[in-house]
Design an enzyme around this catalytic site. Structure first.
Site, PDB file in Angstrom:
ATOM      1  N   ALA A  78       3.140   5.255  -5.668  1.00 15.86           N
ATOM      2  CA  ALA A  78       1.864   5.299  -4.958  1.00 15.86           C
ATOM      3  C   ALA A  78       1.956   4.441  -3.715  1.00 15.86           C
ATOM      4  O   ALA A  78       2.753   3.498  -3.634  1.00 15.86           O
ATOM      5  CB  ALA A  78       0.721   4.817  -5.859  1.00 15.86           C
ATOM      6  N   ASP A 134     -10.762  -5.682  -5.993  1.00 19.29           N
ATOM      7  CA  ASP A 134     -10.408  -4.311  -5.592  1.00 19.29           C
ATOM      8  C   ASP A 134     -10.455  -3.387  -6.804  1.00 19.29           C
ATOM      9  O   ASP A 134      -9.551  -2.586  -7.036  1.00 19.29           O
ATOM     10  CB  ASP A 134      -9.021  -4.283  -4.943  1.00 19.29           C
ATOM     11  CG  ASP A 134      -8.796  -3.011  -4.121  1.00 19.29           C
ATOM     12  OD1 ASP A 134      -9.801  -2.378  -3.732  1.00 19.29           O
ATOM     13  OD2 ASP A 134      -7.636  -2.652  -3.869  1.00 19.29           O
TER      14      ASP A 134
END
Length: 426
Positions: free
Chosen positions: A25, A146
């Protein structure tokens, strides 16, 4: 799975120990690889900071310090941090990296793409391990900053874990000093966007946004740019989920609205408080039959660096009316000295109505009365201007002699024409 094409790090050995096998990713702060620990002969996840961030020694130092803190956090619902360090790449560039356990499975984002909207029981059962992991982090003084579906991993065996501790907090501290906001705009708390101090309640806000998305199949705020999304987080309130998914229990609505209050003081104090509320709701909803297991991890939605934002609009001033009321009992969320009654008391209708009324998009409490007053004033000016024009015309022998209106007429005519949408007479 992400393509490994043209990635110069794939195939290399980082710091003489971690052989990069494939890219998994890529986000706004770092790239995640599947790697082989040559020393222990095991697969790991290698997160490498982007080169422009790794060039700052202060950021690298803070990143290493926060990674050490995250490594001390051992919890079944938190992805374990195994190692961290920085080295010099073959081209002389700095490589700052974080080594984590490799989780076979997929992200919560992949689950939502296939199955959202989820039932209330299913959504809460997926959120519960997330909150359990965040609660352990909050007790240790660690804030994620986050939290998003891309950082929630659903293992092949159904277990749910939270990833990406360490890097988010380090980068946030760095960019706050640089007058920028680092994070994923769709899940950022208003105080984070405004550059104000943020704590565990910012994670709670992000969990509330995730819950909204799980229950409705969409995010509460969408826009063309990340800056516009951030602006809406500050100046609007999250809508009631049941307006998009009819039939949701009111207690579920109240839970989401409680988590996403714009003022941090009005939210659950931390993930532990929210976890207790979720457990009570789960006890009422009963077991869920759908599984949560998946197959492959998906690409990470990018964490975004927002430019300096002058969001000067104040947060809604009506938020204090229901500041300390939780959705589960209608009582203040401070610790109690007496046990709660077996039959929980629902929030007072006035409190619930105030909270829900504040969730009308782009309309704060009182805006309707102000608009009615403005319309009434405009109609009054319209009628007054018309009367003045008519009286002057009759007194002058007809409307045909209205080429030079007296004082007051010229001012009234533009008001009349503007309200009607026609150009003002010359």
């Amino acid at each position: 799975m992400s393509s490994t094409r043209r990635d110069p790090l794939v195939g290399d050995v980082v710091d003489g120990r971690y052989q990069v096998l494939a890219r998994v990713a890529r986000g706004g702060m770092s790239t995640v690889y599947r790697a082989l620990d040559l020393r222990l002969d095991r697969e790991v996840a290698l997160k490498v900071m982007h080169e422009h961030l790794a060039e700052d020694p202060a950021l690298v130092h803070r990143f290493e310090r926060e990674a050490k803190t995250a490594a001390r956090l051992s919890h079944p619902h938190v992805v374990a941090v195994l190692d961290q360090g920085h080295t010099v790449g073959p081209e002389g560039d700095v490589i700052a990296y974080l080594v984590m356990e490799f989780v076979p499975g997929r992200t919560l984002r992949a689950v939502l793409r296939e199955q959202a909207p989820l039932s209330p029981a299913r959504a809460l059962r997926l959120l519960r391990p997330v909150l359990d992991g965040l609660a352990a982090a909050h007790r240790a003084g660690l804030v994620h900053r986050d939290v998003k579906p891309e950082n929630v991993l659903v293992r092949d065996d159904g277990r749910v874990t939270v990833a990406d501790f360490g890097l988010a907090r380090a980068a946030t501290g760095h960019t706050s000093a640089g007058q920028a906001v680092l994070g994923t705009p769709a899940y950022l708390a208003p105080e984070h966007i405004l550059g104000e101090p943020s704590d565990a309640r910012a994670d709670v806000y992000a969990v509330g946004i995730m819950a909204f998305e799980m229950l409705t199949g969409r995010q509460p705020y969408t826009a063309d740019t990340a800056l516009q999304v951030a602006y809406r987080h500050v100046n609007e309130r999250v809508p009631v989920p049941s307006t998009l998914t009819p039939g949701l229990p009111e207690r579920i609505d109240d839970l989401v609205l409680w988590c996403t209050e714009p003022d941090p003081a009005d939210r659950p104090a931390d993930a532990t408080v929210l976890l207790e509320a979720v457990d009570r709701l789960l006890a009422e909803l009963g077991p869920v039959t759908n599984g949560a297991d998946g197959a492959n991890r998906e690409d990470e939605a990018p964490t975004t660096v927002l430019p300096p934002v002058a969001l000067t609009a104040a947060l809604p001033t009506t938020r204090g009316a229901h500041a300390a009321v939780g959705p589960e009992t209608g009582h203040e969320t401070q610790p109690k000295t007496e046990p709660e009654p077996e039959t929980e008391q629902a929030p007072a209708p006035s409190q619930r109505q105030a909270r829900r009324a504040a969730r009308r998009p782009a309309l704060t409490l009182g805006a309707g009365r102000l608009r009615a007053f403005a319309i009434g004033l405009a109609v009054t000016l319209l009628l007054t201007g018309a009367a003045l024009l008519l009286g002057w015309g009759l007194g002058s022998g007809g409307l045909t002699r209205a080429a030079a209106p007296p004082e007051g007429g010229a001012a009234a005519a533009p008001v009349l024409s503007d309200l009607r949408g026609a150009p003002a007479p010359r």
